[in-house]
Motif scaffolding. Sequence first.
Motif, PDB file in Angstrom:
ATOM      1  N   ALA A 178      40.229  15.601 -23.380  1.00 28.71           N
ATOM      2  CA  ALA A 178      38.789  15.538 -22.926  1.00 28.71           C
ATOM      3  C   ALA A 178      38.414  14.463 -22.198  1.00 28.71           C
ATOM      4  CB  ALA A 178      37.775  16.074 -23.927  1.00 28.71           C
ATOM      5  N   LEU A 179      38.542  13.285 -22.747  1.00 23.78           N
ATOM      6  CA  LEU A 179      38.298  12.017 -22.186  1.00 23.78           C
ATOM      7  C   LEU A 179      39.128  11.898 -20.944  1.00 23.78           C
ATOM      8  CD1 LEU A 179      36.957   9.306 -22.213  1.00 23.78           C
ATOM      9  CD2 LEU A 179      38.639   8.320 -23.412  1.00 23.78           C
ATOM     10  N   GLY A 180      40.431  12.177 -20.974  1.00 25.13           N
ATOM     11  CA  GLY A 180      41.123  12.237 -19.824  1.00 25.13           C
ATOM     12  C   GLY A 180      40.621  13.103 -18.615  1.00 25.13           C
ATOM     13  N   VAL A 181      40.647  14.236 -18.998  1.00 22.77           N
ATOM     14  CA  VAL A 181      40.041  15.139 -17.602  1.00 22.77           C
ATOM     15  C   VAL A 181      38.666  14.486 -17.255  1.00 22.77           C
ATOM     16  CG1 VAL A 181      39.154  17.231 -17.231  1.00 22.77           C
ATOM     17  CG2 VAL A 181      41.352  17.089 -18.155  1.00 22.77           C
ATOM     18  N   LEU A 182      37.822  14.421 -18.262  1.00 24.90           N
ATOM     19  CA  LEU A 182      36.292  13.728 -17.893  1.00 24.90           C
ATOM     20  C   LEU A 182      36.496  12.623 -16.878  1.00 24.90           C
ATOM     21  CD1 LEU A 182      34.356  14.369 -21.004  1.00 24.90           C
ATOM     22  CD2 LEU A 182      33.912  15.561 -18.815  1.00 24.90           C
ATOM     23  N   SER A 183      37.275  11.843 -17.112  1.00 29.35           N
ATOM     24  CA  SER A 183      37.440  10.537 -16.671  1.00 29.35           C
ATOM     25  C   SER A 183      38.138  10.799 -15.104  1.00 29.35           C
ATOM     26  CB  SER A 183      38.420   9.325 -17.329  1.00 29.35           C
ATOM     27  OG  SER A 183      38.151   9.128 -18.520  1.00 29.35           O
ATOM     28  N   ALA A 184      39.210  11.624 -15.224  1.00 29.49           N
ATOM     29  CA  ALA A 184      39.712  11.782 -14.055  1.00 29.49           C
ATOM     30  C   ALA A 184      38.893  12.626 -13.108  1.00 29.49           C
ATOM     31  CB  ALA A 184      40.986  12.637 -13.925  1.00 29.49           C
ATOM     32  N   MET A 185      37.941  13.144 -13.605  1.00 26.31           N
ATOM     33  CA  MET A 185      36.787  13.988 -12.701  1.00 26.31           C
ATOM     34  C   MET A 185      35.375  13.068 -12.395  1.00 26.31           C
ATOM     35  SD  MET A 185      37.284  17.988 -13.807  1.00 26.31           S
ATOM     36  CE  MET A 185      36.367  18.705 -12.580  1.00 26.31           C
ATOM     37  N   GLY A 186      35.610  11.964 -12.943  1.00 26.40           N
ATOM     38  CA  GLY A 186      34.344  10.959 -12.658  1.00 26.40           C
ATOM     39  C   GLY A 186      33.082  11.194 -13.533  1.00 26.40           C
ATOM     40  N   VAL A 187      33.443  11.778 -14.829  1.00 28.63           N
ATOM     41  CA  VAL A 187      32.542  11.707 -15.833  1.00 28.63           C
ATOM     42  C   VAL A 187      32.461  10.564 -16.768  1.00 28.63           C
ATOM     43  CG1 VAL A 187      31.181  13.118 -17.469  1.00 28.63           C
ATOM     44  CG2 VAL A 187      32.406  14.185 -15.304  1.00 28.63           C
TER      45      VAL A 187
END
Lengths: 366, 366
Positions: free
Chosen positions: B171-180
């Motif tokens: 979740a952290l990975g995807v959120l980070s990649a998406m700028g959250v």
Amino acid sequence: MKKVFDVLLAHNETKAEAFINEVNGKNPLFICTIGTTETAKIPGISAAGEHPEFTDYTPPADAELLLLGKCKCIKGVPVTPSGIPTPALISMSALKLADIPILVASAGLKVKPYVPFLDLGGSPGRDIRTGNAVDNVDEVVQRAIIAGKQLAKTADYLVIGESIPGGTTTALGVLSAMGVKAEGKVSSSMPDNPHRLKTEITSTGLSAAKERFGSLADNPVRAISCLGDPMMPAVAGLVIGAAAQVPVLMAGGTQMSAVLAIVKALNEDVLCNVAIGTTRWIINDKTSDLKGIVSQIANVPILASDIGFGGSKFYGLKAYEEGIVKEGVGAGGAAVAAMAKVGGAITKEMLLKEIERNYELLMEKK
Amino acid sequence: MKKVFDVLLAHNETKAEAFINEVNGKNPLFICTIGTTETAKIPGISAAGEHPEFTDYTPPADAELLLLGKCKCIKGVPVTPSGIPTPALISMSALKLADIPILVASAGLKVKPYVPFLDLGGSPGRDIRTGNAVDNVDEVVQRAIIAGKQLAKTADYLVIGESIPGGTTTALGVLSAMGVKAEGKVSSSMPDNPHRLKTEITSTGLSAAKERFGSLADNPVRAISCLGDPMMPAVAGLVIGAAAQVPVLMAGGTQMSAVLAIVKALNEDVLCNVAIGTTRWIINDKTSDLKGIVSQIANVPILASDIGFGGSKFYGLKAYEEGIVKEGVGAGGAAVAAMAKVGGAITKEMLLKEIERNYELLMEKK
């Protein structure tokens, strides 16, 4: 024959009428149970594919047609050697018209569909002449019961169809092993029903399994294991799991009579909640005898959609009137459910128009 | 914090109240989406298994517990290294009490459950440090949309939970990649949240994928492919397919915020029909910040079951109050749905009793 809406009360009229009244205006879930068996590849057995190997693609292609309105694992749609389209065209049209939810269940496949499917833990079936046709039957029955119990809570009733080429031959195999006289009575997707070949195959399978007519009357699990196909334990389990709670329409022809015998042997109590839904083509078929099989098993009603293709402008549909295809992918039951959902507001004429529209679209694409 | 029944209106109170009122007395379908990722096996990341390899068994075991009331692929039930039981115990108890139908969906598994499951075409996920974590993301999204559309017709609303160990790191990975901004904000099944380790893993994964914080804000499919897990495309697709027709409660903690970001990027329109349902333990957690993540993404409400284990006589349950486990297998959302289905007639005290009863039964069996 008495009708309610455009649904024929084809057998056990009083019960059939009670069933259609019970589901009138109700919301069903349609489950299409797909599987494959090597039995379909015996030359002369199935019309479900142009070449025997195509029978591996017919069930997933049918599932795709239901959910996507087109096939992905093959070009065009499944057709008989003479180009007559799959009955999934009827099911898809009926379910779409009445906005009925669809779930595909895999009972054991060689080729998987490019759509979501419920995995019931089965594997593809072998040629029943080996006498060792299906693995893991008891486990699949148990898993399907679990699924049936849960799915029964999501709908007012279930409509359960099948797509498995070669399925009338395996039906004869299981019915014979269970002591139901079905020789010369199972249906065929071809106008010339190869009864002699089916009987030979069944005899060979019974001998190979060291069984004989009726010797497995009380052992449906072994009857399937020796002479059946993967669809049978899946549909039987779904019916048993669901029919304890809600009505179930077993959507198919003589293949469903084999499942009926299995359900009866496993859990007779649920039969009061069960009906068979099929097509007029099966009811009127001179080369098979669904009623004659069912009446040996249980006192369940048979309903049949009254739809006919005699007035169609398309040869591919008209051919159904000559005894080609006749039933499959729950076509008859889906049509019955579509009509019943809207209290008869969908007529056979409307359904024919929708089928013709989809036929034209799909043949253009092809 | 305002409550309706024993449900906390934890975030966006007005919308949360509107959501709970909308589903009051309604019949949901609960879907548990299970999957695995090698990310869970990085030492120090997950409490979902005693040994890293056990994380392959946790999701199928959770699915079995939901449908059978016991596990088959493992002995006993999934527990943390200190013996604290899976939150599936909460989900199962809530769903049973309220007689809510359950469907298990596989998003990609190493070990398959001994129960029926909906196959969405995914495969197990790789370690996100490779920057190449999930295959076939777009296809799984599309298939899950098809399933979501059909399933939405079978229920008044859907409750969609997950079981995938390692899921807060992905979740952290995807959120980070998406700028959250989610660093230090994602939850953990352990009381000591290994934020630094999760941040390192995410950095390594971003570098390996040649991406950086926010570079995939408009490309959720690639964000999942590089840094996500198989659960994400499956749940995102189910939400998108269903929420166009019916309300959807995304049942989970910070893992669902990653799915929320994906859904928003793929089809923002459906968000008006979406809420997050979680547990009081997530809302009160000092080591994570679900609201802080969600408010960066979309104006959706968060509801939380008010159930607490402080008064339980069992140490294994009491431990939840110390920040162990907290959420998973849709526990919070399942509890919310159970309470809402019966207009609050199921209270948190009744639910606790049912959980304790099942806990005792399962621990005896073990």
